[in-house]
Design an enzyme around this catalytic site. Structure first.
Site, PDB file in Angstrom:
ATOM      1  N   CYS A   1      43.716  -6.177 -11.554  1.00  0.00           N
ATOM      2  CA  CYS A   1      45.104  -6.631 -11.732  1.00  0.00           C
ATOM      3  C   CYS A   1      45.054  -8.145 -11.912  1.00  0.00           C
ATOM      4  O   CYS A   1      44.298  -8.621 -12.753  1.00  0.00           O
ATOM      5  CB  CYS A   1      45.975  -6.188 -10.553  1.00  0.00           C
ATOM      6  SG  CYS A   1      45.386  -6.743  -8.937  1.00  0.00           S
TER       7      CYS A   1
ATOM      8  N   ARG B   1      46.875  -5.317  -6.232  1.00  0.00           N
ATOM      9  CA  ARG B   1      47.484  -4.107  -6.790  1.00  0.00           C
ATOM     10  C   ARG B   1      46.420  -3.088  -7.187  1.00  0.00           C
ATOM     11  O   ARG B   1      46.579  -1.883  -6.989  1.00  0.00           O
ATOM     12  CB  ARG B   1      48.360  -4.468  -7.996  1.00  0.00           C
ATOM     13  CG  ARG B   1      49.613  -5.255  -7.650  1.00  0.00           C
ATOM     14  CD  ARG B   1      50.328  -5.770  -8.891  1.00  0.00           C
ATOM     15  NE  ARG B   1      49.669  -6.931  -9.465  1.00  0.00           N
ATOM     16  CZ  ARG B   1      50.117  -7.579 -10.545  1.00  0.00           C
ATOM     17  NH1 ARG B   1      51.216  -7.154 -11.167  1.00  0.00           N
ATOM     18  NH2 ARG B   1      49.480  -8.634 -11.007  1.00  0.00           N
TER      19      ARG B   1
END
Length: 278
Positions: free
Chosen positions: A237, A242
Site C-alpha cells: 500500500c 493497509r
C-alpha cells in the site's frame, strides 16, 4: 467449538470466548498471547480478557520516506522481549480498524519465523458488538531474553520486485485507494502504480455488515480481477499498513505464496529508477 489444540488462522469470536471461559487449562490456553492493537483509549475502556496492548509504531521503522519498513532487529527483539516471547506461544491478534495492524503483526510473526497465530475475525468490533466478555484492566507479561532471526521469504524488497516484474508467476496486489492507484491522489514524488499491479482496495475485503469480518466470496472476486490463488502474491500500500490486511487475507484464502513489500509506495514512488504506470 474450535479444537483447542490447533487453532485456525481465522478465529471466530465465539470460539475464542469458548477457549477463554473453559474451566480446564488446555495447553493452548496456557500458551496464548492475545495482542490488542487498538487505540489505547479504547483498550483502557474495554478489551478481550488477558489482551496486551501493543502500539503499531513499534512494528515499523518510522523513518522517512519509507516509514513502514521493517524496523531494526533490535527494536523487534525489544518488543517480543516485553511480550514474554519464548517461541512456544500462540498469538491471537486483533485491532479496531478492520485488520490492517493485526495483519501487519501477523506478517511480523512470519518475518521472525513464528507460525503459531490466529486473527480474531472482525477484531474488537465483532467482539464488543456481539456481547463477548471484556475487561478494562491492563495486562502485561514477564519479559524474556529474545534473539530473533529475519526470514526474507515473506519480504519483497524493491530489487526483488524489479527482478520479478515481468514474471507471470508473480502478481502485485495494490491495496491502496483507486485514486492513489491511478495517480489522481499523489502520495510521493511520483504518482501512479507499479506496472502490472492490480488494485483491490483493502476495505473491499472486509464486510461492515458482518462486523468487519473478512468478506465471503473473495476468491471469485479477486480471480475475476486477475489476482489468482495459483500465483505468488506481492502486496503493498503506502506504508504496509493497509496491506497488512491484504497479506492476511491472501494467506487465509490459500494463495500459493504471499510476500509483502514493506517499502510500499512511499519507497517506490520516491526512488528515481522505479518504473511507474498510470
Amino acid at each position: 467449538m474450535t479444537d483447542n489444540n490447533k487453532l485456525p488462522l481465522i478465529l471466530e469470536p465465539e470460539d475464542l470466548e469458548s477457549i477463554l471461559t473453559a474451566e480446564d487449562n488446555s495447553p493452548v490456553k496456557e500458551r496464548l498471547i492475545i495482542i490488542d492493537l487498538c487505540n489505547p483509549q479504547l483498550y483502557r475502556q474495554a478489551h478481550v480478557p488477558g489482551a496486551i496492548n501493543v502500539q503499531p509504531h513499534l512494528l515499523i521503522a518510522g523513518t522517512q520516506p519509507a516509514r513502514g519498513k521493517l524496523p531494526a532487529l533490535s527494536q523487534l527483539e525489544s518488543l517480543f522481549s516485553e511480550l514474554g516471547f519464548t517461541g512456544e506461544e500462540h498469538f491471537i491478534v486483533y485491532d479496531d480498524e478492520g485488520g490492517g495492524w493485526a495483519g501487519r503483526f501477523i506478517w511480523t510473526l512470519d518475518v521472525i519465523g513464528h507460525r503459531k497465530y490466529s486473527y480474531l475475525n472482525g477484531g474488537i468490533h465483532a467482539w464488543l458488538k456481539e456481547g463477548h466478555s471484556r475487561e478494562s484492566r491492563p495486562n502485561e507479561r514477564t519479559s524474556t531474553n529474545v534473539s530473533l532471526t529475519i526470514h526474507d521469504s515473506v519480504i519483497a524488497s524493491c530489487d526483488f520486485i524489479l527482478e520479478t516484474l515481468e514474471s507471470p508467476e508473480f502478481t502485485i496486489w495494490d491495496a491502496r485507494s483507486p485514486a492513489e492507484y491511478s495517480g489522481e491522489k499523489v502520495m510521493a514524488q511520483k504518482a501512479g502504480h507499479i506496472p502490472g499491479a492490480i488494485n483491490f482496495e483493502w476495505t473491499r475485503a472486509m464486510d461492515p455488515e458482518q462486523n468487519y469480518r473478512i468478506k465471503e466470496g473473495l476468491v471469485e472476486e479477486l480471480d475475476a480481477l486477475g489476482i489468482k490463488r495459483d500465483q505468488q502474491i506481492i502486496t503493498h500500500c503506502q506504508a504496509h499498513h493497509r496491506s497488512g490486511f491484504t497479506y492476511l487475507v491472501a494467506k487465509a484464502l490459500g494463495f500459493k505464496s504471499v510476500r509483502a513489500y514493506d517499502g510500499s509506495w512511499s519507497e517506490w514512488g520516491n526512488l528515481p529508477h522505479t518504473p511507474v504506470a498510470q
